[in-house]
Design a protein around this motif. Structure first.
Motif, mmCIF file in Angstrom:
data_model
loop_
_atom_site.group_PDB
_atom_site.id
_atom_site.type_symbol
_atom_site.label_atom_id
_atom_site.label_comp_id
_atom_site.label_asym_id
_atom_site.label_seq_id
_atom_site.Cartn_x
_atom_site.Cartn_y
_atom_site.Cartn_z
ATOM 1 N N VAL A 397 37.703 38.098 30.990
ATOM 2 C CA VAL A 397 37.598 37.423 32.413
ATOM 3 C C VAL A 397 35.427 38.551 32.861
ATOM 4 C CG1 VAL A 397 39.740 36.743 32.340
ATOM 5 C CG2 VAL A 397 39.108 39.272 33.502
ATOM 6 N N ALA A 398 35.042 37.165 33.210
ATOM 7 C CA ALA A 398 34.100 37.809 34.392
ATOM 8 C C ALA A 398 34.721 38.337 35.633
ATOM 9 C CB ALA A 398 33.783 36.271 34.951
ATOM 10 N N ASN A 399 33.921 39.298 36.175
ATOM 11 C CA ASN A 399 34.046 40.553 36.898
ATOM 12 C C ASN A 399 33.309 39.993 37.809
ATOM 13 O OD1 ASN A 399 35.008 42.845 37.699
ATOM 14 N ND2 ASN A 399 33.658 44.037 37.465
ATOM 15 N N PHE A 400 33.883 40.351 39.270
ATOM 16 C CA PHE A 400 33.686 39.869 40.519
ATOM 17 C C PHE A 400 32.363 41.043 40.904
ATOM 18 C CE2 PHE A 400 33.276 39.433 44.902
ATOM 19 C CZ PHE A 400 32.679 37.717 45.075
ATOM 20 N N PRO A 401 31.354 40.728 41.294
ATOM 21 C CA PRO A 401 31.182 40.044 41.579
ATOM 22 C C PRO A 401 29.597 39.349 40.010
ATOM 23 C CG PRO A 401 29.753 41.046 42.897
ATOM 24 C CD PRO A 401 31.305 42.015 42.331
ATOM 25 N N ASN A 402 29.802 40.256 39.499
ATOM 26 C CA ASN A 402 28.811 40.444 38.419
ATOM 27 C C ASN A 402 29.797 41.194 37.388
ATOM 28 O OD1 ASN A 402 26.517 39.700 39.187
ATOM 29 N ND2 ASN A 402 26.527 41.515 39.787
ATOM 30 N N GLY A 403 29.472 40.877 36.098
ATOM 31 C CA GLY A 403 29.775 41.650 34.945
ATOM 32 C C GLY A 403 31.123 41.406 34.260
ATOM 33 N N VAL A 404 32.007 41.674 33.418
ATOM 34 C CA VAL A 404 33.110 41.933 32.695
ATOM 35 C C VAL A 404 33.744 42.119 32.738
ATOM 36 C CG1 VAL A 404 33.927 40.771 29.861
ATOM 37 C CG2 VAL A 404 31.503 40.004 31.045
ATOM 38 N N ALA A 405 35.442 41.966 32.490
ATOM 39 C CA ALA A 405 36.811 43.096 32.867
ATOM 40 C C ALA A 405 37.006 42.855 31.408
ATOM 41 C CB ALA A 405 37.831 42.512 34.306
ATOM 42 N N ALA A 406 37.754 43.912 30.588
ATOM 43 C CA ALA A 406 38.736 43.212 29.531
ATOM 44 C C ALA A 406 39.865 44.132 29.910
ATOM 45 C CB ALA A 406 37.453 43.753 27.567
ATOM 46 N N THR A 407 41.236 43.741 29.122
ATOM 47 C CA THR A 407 41.936 44.215 29.547
ATOM 48 C C THR A 407 43.025 44.131 28.446
ATOM 49 O OG1 THR A 407 41.747 43.337 31.909
ATOM 50 C CG2 THR A 407 44.494 43.881 30.615
ATOM 51 N N LEU A 408 43.654 45.246 27.792
ATOM 52 C CA LEU A 408 44.270 45.189 26.843
ATOM 53 C C LEU A 408 45.920 45.439 27.393
ATOM 54 C CD1 LEU A 408 42.925 47.765 24.664
ATOM 55 C CD2 LEU A 408 43.104 46.093 23.894
ATOM 56 N N SER A 409 46.812 44.988 26.968
ATOM 57 C CA SER A 409 47.794 44.418 27.405
ATOM 58 C C SER A 409 49.037 45.084 26.385
ATOM 59 C CB SER A 409 48.319 43.209 27.921
ATOM 60 O OG SER A 409 50.089 43.457 28.137
ATOM 61 N N VAL A 410 49.089 46.286 26.158
ATOM 62 C CA VAL A 410 50.873 46.493 24.935
ATOM 63 C C VAL A 410 51.924 46.644 25.466
ATOM 64 C CG1 VAL A 410 48.084 47.769 23.962
ATOM 65 C CG2 VAL A 410 49.316 49.682 25.141
ATOM 66 N N PRO A 411 52.755 46.903 24.440
ATOM 67 C CA PRO A 411 53.992 48.004 25.597
ATOM 68 C C PRO A 411 54.592 48.692 25.606
ATOM 69 C CG PRO A 411 54.143 46.443 23.239
ATOM 70 C CD PRO A 411 52.631 46.675 22.985
ATOM 71 N N ALA A 412 55.239 49.061 26.813
ATOM 72 C CA ALA A 412 54.918 50.807 26.892
ATOM 73 C C ALA A 412 55.699 51.216 26.332
ATOM 74 C CB ALA A 412 55.616 50.619 28.885
ATOM 75 N N ALA A 413 57.086 50.617 25.256
ATOM 76 C CA ALA A 413 57.361 51.857 24.943
ATOM 77 C C ALA A 413 57.638 52.019 23.485
ATOM 78 C CB ALA A 413 59.057 51.565 25.163
ATOM 79 N N PHE A 414 56.228 51.291 23.137
ATOM 80 C CA PHE A 414 55.932 51.505 21.289
ATOM 81 C C PHE A 414 55.940 52.960 21.074
ATOM 82 C CE2 PHE A 414 53.370 50.168 18.417
ATOM 83 C CZ PHE A 414 54.517 49.132 17.268
ATOM 84 N N HIS A 415 56.063 52.757 19.855
ATOM 85 C CA HIS A 415 56.462 54.445 19.269
ATOM 86 C C HIS A 415 54.548 55.027 18.443
ATOM 87 C CE1 HIS A 415 60.143 54.115 20.430
ATOM 88 N NE2 HIS A 415 60.592 53.985 19.697
ATOM 89 N N ARG A 416 54.438 55.849 19.093
ATOM 90 C CA ARG A 416 53.086 55.737 18.275
ATOM 91 C C ARG A 416 53.188 56.310 16.461
ATOM 92 N NH1 ARG A 416 50.584 60.988 21.635
ATOM 93 N NH2 ARG A 416 48.827 61.296 19.235
ATOM 94 N N GLU A 417 54.540 56.635 16.390
ATOM 95 C CA GLU A 417 54.716 56.627 15.014
ATOM 96 C C GLU A 417 54.937 55.518 14.233
ATOM 97 O OE1 GLU A 417 56.788 57.918 17.502
ATOM 98 O OE2 GLU A 417 56.386 60.108 17.221
ATOM 99 N N SER A 418 54.759 54.545 14.781
ATOM 100 C CA SER A 418 54.772 53.094 14.107
ATOM 101 C C SER A 418 53.466 52.784 13.130
ATOM 102 C CB SER A 418 55.019 51.871 15.636
ATOM 103 O OG SER A 418 55.826 52.435 16.300
#
Length: 421
Positions: A397-418
């Motif tokens: 999305v657009a960042n205020f007042p300038n720029g861009v913001a990119a957000t990753l949303s991932v499960p908190a309990a996901f195992h690293r071995e997956s």
């Protein structure tokens, strides 16, 4: 041979008994009103003619059943056929498959399909197996019943499967089986429906295997691309960094040593991981910090960095190079085109069962001329899908007042071995 002889004898015995009774009535009934006894000869003569038709039809039935089934026994000779077929699908899918098989049966009509009760009824007109039937209605084999068969099929639900019970029989009472044959038509119908079900199950399995093979291939390609991404360091970044370090060794040895230290840290975190094991937010943050520190030495006051990632979230599972891709996008497409530079923020917050990692900048934003192809973000989304399915997302999305913001949303309990996929 014994089965065939017994079958012929049974049919002949039934008709003999019938004509014996007719002959008896023919001779006895006239005596009731005082008339003289009638000569039974006409009845016996008619019986001989009928017997010839009956035995000829029964013999044709035997031969046709042998051609259809390849053998003769009590089950194949019967006018009424029953099949029990196990379908490896849940009951609803098994019912749809059965319904389609019956509807495609030649000469089927009056099909009644009740999905709630998992039951199907249908009528099937009999074909003239040997062309036009000789003698038509005068043929004694056509005296009982109607020239149609009927089908009753039900599906019994099981554990992830459906059991199909199929009954194919003449459209007449069971008593008629003593006097007439169906020329193997019900055996033919039962075998045809069984084959159709088997073919459709096999076709479904082939499609599933094809989809699975394509998915496996796609996953292998994704893993190969990821491993290649791990192994590669952008040549221009490496050349520019080494050139800057060489220059600094002559002008500012301390800063040159600092830059080489950050480069070593960056390269160490960029080495390929074992197969497609996940990384962690902490490890990816170390790589991104090393990258940004090198750029801060090169860009000077044009680049500011702010990082706010709680220690408790640093073990969150994250695909390798994903955070790095977002940071590189912020630099290349946001700050480098801007003469005054700007700031890069890396933030992480937990929201319930999910962790949100944001990379933002105050650079050119969406209003500038596009300088990239969008492949980086597309790859990020595809890798998120391969690793997490529908449980992860990327929002830009657009960042205020300038720029861009990119957000990753991932499960908190996901195992690293997956593993991917």
């Amino acid at each position: 041979m014994i089965k065939s002889l017994f079958f012929l004898a049974r049919i002949a015995a039934a008709w003999t008994a019938l004509f014996f009774m007719l002959a008896l009535l023919w001779t006895v009934l006239p005596t009731i009103d005082g008339s003289p006894d009638s000569d039974p000869a006409p009845v016996f003569l008619l019986g001989l003619v009928v017997g010839a038709f009956v035995l000829t039809g029964a013999f044709s039935h035997l031969r046709r059943v042998r051609l259809i089934a390849g053998h003769i026994d009590g089950g194949t000779l019967a006018n009424r056929q029953r099949r029990q077929i196990e379908v490896p699908f849940e009951a609803g899918e098994a019912f749809d498959l059965l319904d389609a098989a019956i509807r495609e049966l030649p000469r089927s009509e009056e099909i009644e399909s009740a999905r709630d009760s998992l039951q199907i009824r249908a009528k099937v007109r009999r074909p003239d197996t040997y062309g036009r039937r000789p003698w038509g209605r005068y043929n004694p084999l056509n005296w009982f019943g109607t020239p149609r068969n009927q089908i009753l099929a039900t599906v019994t639900p099981g554990d992830d499967s459906g059991s199909v019970t199929l009954v194919c029989e003449p459209e007449s009472g069971a008593w008629s089986d003593w006097f007439r044959v169906d020329d193997g038509t019900n055996l033919e119908n039962a075998e045809a429906i069984s084959r159709a079900i088997t073919r459709r199950v096999a076709e479904r399995r082939r499609n599933e295997r094809a989809v699975s093979a394509r998915t496996a291939t796609d996953k292998e390609l994704a893993v190969a691309k990821l491993n290649l991404l791990h192994a590669q360091v952008e040549p221009h970044f490496l050349y520019n960094t080494l050139a800057s370090a060489q220059y600094l060794t002559r002008t500012d040895a301390a800063r040159a040593d600092e830059m080489l230290g950050h480069l070593i840290q960056y390269l160490r975190r960029s080495l390929p991981r074992t197969e497609d094991a996940l990384s962690s937010l902490g490890e990816e943050l170390e790589r991104a910090q090393a990258y940004l520190e090198i750029l801060r030495i090169r860009m000077g006051p044009r680049l500011a960095v702010q990082i706010d990632v709680p220690e408790s979230l640093r073990e969150t599972a994250l695909p390798p190079m994903m955070l790095q891709t977002l940071v590189e996008n912020a630099i290349k497409h946001g700050l480098e085109p801007r003469s005054g530079g700007g700031t890069v923020w890396i933030l992480a917050r937990r929201d319930g069962e999910r962790v949100a990692v944001t990379v933002a900048d105050d650079g050119e934003g969406f209003g500038s001329q596009p300088s990239g192809t969008g492949i980086g973000l597309k790859n990020v989304r595809e890798r998120l899908r391969l690793v997490y399915g529908d449980e992860a997302s990327l929002a830009v999305v657009a960042n205020f007042p300038n720029g861009v913001a990119a957000t990753l949303s991932v499960p908190a309990a996901f195992h690293r071995e997956s593993r991917h996929g």
